[in-house]
Design a protein around this motif. Structure first.
Motif, PDB file in Angstrom:
ATOM      1  N   ALA A 209       0.834  -1.205   0.000  1.00  0.00           N
ATOM      2  CA  ALA A 209       0.000   0.000   0.000  1.00  0.00           C
ATOM      3  C   ALA A 209       0.871   1.257   0.000  1.00  0.00           C
ATOM      4  N   VAL A 210       1.958   1.238   0.779  1.00  0.00           N
ATOM      5  CA  VAL A 210       2.881   2.377   0.800  1.00  0.00           C
ATOM      6  C   VAL A 210       3.430   2.655  -0.596  1.00  0.00           C
ATOM      7  N   MET A 211       3.776   1.609  -1.328  1.00  0.00           N
ATOM      8  CA  MET A 211       4.385   1.801  -2.648  1.00  0.00           C
ATOM      9  C   MET A 211       3.401   2.370  -3.661  1.00  0.00           C
ATOM     10  N   THR A 212       2.106   2.306  -3.381  1.00  0.00           N
ATOM     11  CA  THR A 212       1.149   2.964  -4.281  1.00  0.00           C
ATOM     12  C   THR A 212       1.220   4.478  -4.155  1.00  0.00           C
ATOM     13  N   THR A 213       1.872   4.991  -3.098  1.00  0.00           N
ATOM     14  CA  THR A 213       2.031   6.437  -2.916  1.00  0.00           C
ATOM     15  C   THR A 213       3.317   6.946  -3.546  1.00  0.00           C
ATOM     16  N   PHE A 214       4.110   6.056  -4.117  1.00  0.00           N
ATOM     17  CA  PHE A 214       5.417   6.429  -4.670  1.00  0.00           C
ATOM     18  C   PHE A 214       5.263   7.391  -5.847  1.00  0.00           C
ATOM     19  N   ARG A 215       6.077   8.438  -5.845  1.00  0.00           N
ATOM     20  CA  ARG A 215       6.120   9.382  -6.956  1.00  0.00           C
ATOM     21  C   ARG A 215       7.571   9.812  -7.205  1.00  0.00           C
ATOM     22  N   TRP A 216       7.905  10.020  -8.466  1.00  0.00           N
ATOM     23  CA  TRP A 216       9.217  10.565  -8.799  1.00  0.00           C
ATOM     24  C   TRP A 216       9.233  12.053  -8.452  1.00  0.00           C
ATOM     25  N   ARG A 217      10.380  12.527  -8.010  1.00  0.00           N
ATOM     26  CA  ARG A 217      10.544  13.955  -7.760  1.00  0.00           C
ATOM     27  C   ARG A 217      11.405  14.557  -8.864  1.00  0.00           C
ATOM     28  N   ARG A 218      10.930  15.654  -9.415  1.00  0.00           N
ATOM     29  CA  ARG A 218      11.649  16.337 -10.493  1.00  0.00           C
ATOM     30  C   ARG A 218      11.866  17.778 -10.082  1.00  0.00           C
ATOM     31  N   GLU A 219      13.061  18.288 -10.340  1.00  0.00           N
ATOM     32  CA  GLU A 219      13.360  19.679  -9.972  1.00  0.00           C
ATOM     33  C   GLU A 219      14.030  20.371 -11.149  1.00  0.00           C
TER      34      GLU A 219
END
Length: 219
Positions: A209-219
């Protein structure tokens, strides 16, 4: 001839990191920079919950054991060249979940030509480096990137500080627009003492369930 602006694809900034949502009682320990500051904050929080008037000899032994366990976990993670270590240190219920998450990045060696193999095969190859047998493999996506999930049991190894067998779940994802970069999130738990007990099952479901919140960060 002028370009048709409607046909131009927006250029995305490169991936510089990741984001994932974890409960407040889980602490993040960065393993490249700021490690000691994070360790001191975690220890200060843990020691602040010691009841006033507790016997000094027991308090001293408690503090030494806490710090020993924490630093041993950090050293093991740093030996694998990991980026971050997450552990449940802030529980006010004094429940030891016996679990951790290690985040790392793998950089594939450069190859001549463009034949680096299918991404799924590359991911499976990365997960198979340690020779885990009887692993449950599946594929999917993490925030739009190809990912492979592996679940397996690791035997106890007292010589390496693993007194109990553990249940492990690993996600390996291809970093967008960077064919040689692969993101790895590895979860480990001893459950309630056995890697196949109800607590271990619940924690594996929790990590998925935690991994469904995963997002890449781009700057």
């Amino acid at each position: 001839m002028p370009l048709d602006q409607s046909e131009l694809k927006p250029v995305r900034p490169p991936v510089t990191g990741y984001r994932v949502i974890l409960p407040d009682d889980w602490a993040r320990i960065p393993l490249r920079h700021g490690t000691q500051d994070a360790v001191r904050q975690i220890l200060d929080e843990a020691f602040s919950r010691i009841p006033p008037g507790a016997p000094r000899d027991k308090v001293g032994a408690y503090k030494r054991e806490w710090e020993r366990m924490l630093r041993a976990a950090i050293i093991r993670a740093q030996h694998s060249d990991a980026l971050d270590l997450y552990m449940p240190f802030r529980s006010r219920r004094d429940v030891n979940l016996g679990a951790s998450v290690i985040v790392s990045e793998t950089l594939l060696p450069r190859r001549r030509g463009s034949d680096a193999g299918e991404p799924t095969d590359v991911a499976v190859g990365l997960l198979s480096r340690d020779g885990a047998e009887g692993a449950d493999l599946s594929s999917g996506e993490l925030d739009g990137a190809l990912a492979v999930r592996r679940e397996h049991v690791v035997r106890a190894d007292p010589g390496r500080g693993a007194e109990l067998a553990s249940r492990r779940v690993e996600y390996v994802a291809s970093v967008p627009d960077a064919p040689r970069r692969w993101f790895v999130a590895a979860f480990s738990t001893v459950g309630g003492g056995r890697p196949d007990d109800e607590l271990a099952d619940a924690l594996v479901d929790w990590f998925d369930a935690v991994m469904t919140t995963f997002r890449w960060r781009r700057e």
